[in-house]
Design a protein around this motif. Sequence first.
Motif: not given
Length: 618
Positions: A389-411
């Motif tokens: 089920h796609p909801d199995s991907g509803l974790t903080d990986i998508a939210y927080e690793k994704g945000a950390a990725f973009l913040r790293t690019i910004e930095t």
Amino acid sequence: MSCESGTAPAPAARDAAVAPILDTPDAMDIHSYAKPLEARVTNIDLDLAVDFNAKQVGGTATLDIQAKPGAKEIILDDKGLEIEAITDEAGQPLPYKVGANDENLGAPLAIQMGDKRKVVIRYKSAPDAGALQWLTPEQTAGKKHPFLLSQGQSIENRSWIPTQDSPGIRQSWKAKIKVPAPLTAVMSAPRIGEPVSEGDTRTFTFAMEHPVAPYLIAIAVGDLAFRDLGPRTGVWAEPVTVEKAAAELADTEKMVDAAEDLYGPYKWGRYDMLVLPPSFPFGGMENPTLTFLTPTFIAGDKSLVSLVAHELAHSWSGNLATNATWADFWLNEGMTTYAERRIIEKVYGPKVAAQQVALGLDAMNKAIEDNGGITGADTRLHIDLKGRHPDSGLTDIAYEKGAAFLRTIETIVGREKFDEWLKGWFSRHEFQPVTTSIFLADIRENLIKGDQSLEQRLMLDQWVNQSGIPSNIAKADPQAFAEVDAAVESFESGTLPSANWAKWTTDERLRFLNKIDPDQPAERLAALDNAFNLSRAGNNELRFAFLTLAVANRFAPAVPALEEFLTMQGRRKFVRPLITALAEDAQWGRPIAVRVYAKARPGYHPVTTRDLDKLDLL
């Protein structure tokens, strides 16, 4: 716009543009039966009546179809729909077949449309439709009238709307909704005109002119009142809740202004919110023009309104540019979590934003631990959801690793350059589906621009396709929680943070509760609870953090407060981990879980009970 009624004038003629269908292999949606390259839905016109006694919505859905030359069939997604007839626009029957049912996906609905390009489906939703929750008057705040609410993400709208339920198949839509008087219907689209009363019913009309992902079609029906918050913002809620909600949401207009400064014009007209009964399974849902919110964010001091900044940010990341499949869910949530903190920084200052970044990194690290560690396949941003089920991907990986990725690019590239790129990303892909490969191509073309040294420093492919966290991650500000972290060390030596607690913000208190050793003796937990009344805190995030410690340590004095918390609200973020932890403790916790779940389950949304039922507590 009549702000008093929350309605909008009739919109201009429908946008001529139809959102594209992506044809690359990574854009093929494994969670939909649709074959949109053969035939796809471009518009839905709903004419439905809401029946609280039968717990059904029913009527007609008229679909506009775009198909390649010679296509004779269209395939929709169907999860338990009670289909009465399918015809063309003139009323002539069209042959159709409902295929084999899958537990997660439902069934394909294949319609032989011939050369017709408009299909009319007469149907009803099933009483147990997964997207819909029917509340008795006793389950609402006002206790006088029943309430209906929907939650479509990720693939639940196929249980009440016959369409192609895939985020990559964007559709415009209209709806005419008949409800019992004196109830009010609201939807994730501008309301057209005033409701029409006829006998003991009221009929409301809505129209969404932009093509949106179908999971963003949402409805709620109940005893609702509206309050203005600003020139283009307002809140709906039950009358007994609306004043508290409006006070908590007073900064919303400032947030919209801040978001526009960062990411470009707000494209949806109004930004209104609906505060739902406490059974709503999520913190918020970014339904266009009408964010759905849990009442658990109302703390009385605006300390949890970053939730609103998050849902508002989705008006760009997720609603404008939407993941084409659920394997790229991070494109919605990672971008939104990053943007949320930038909005918070503009409205509440850099210290608050820095602390929320640090809390986010804590959540990311816990999510990595919970998903197999640094080698776990589900710690990648672009994940494999085959057979799940796609909801199995509803974790903080998508939210927080994704945000950390973009913040790293910004930095690495600098905030000014990154802001320019991100604003351009939303503009270039507005009202379109996107994939990770499109994201990578866009950032290479419009930000990296052939700079191989920058390419190497950004480590783009490692971030999206590899497990764990790349070495170039931008760290949290070490001073963000310096005082709190010192108090954590003192607490481990037996000293309560009594002198600091009263002046700490909610984020600082959460940092403390999340950082102390999770293995605590009963006397230490009792001291915390006696000092700060955590087990019955009015701030639900603090209450959840303490009750998590209480369950982990079998702290019996907290059980009455725990039972109250689990039966007073149904937010999945709070309910699922607490009940799961209880159920997995065979001797102490499971009897509590069995007792509480039997009592609480009738008030939970199907999205919440779907996973909890697997614990076999009933």
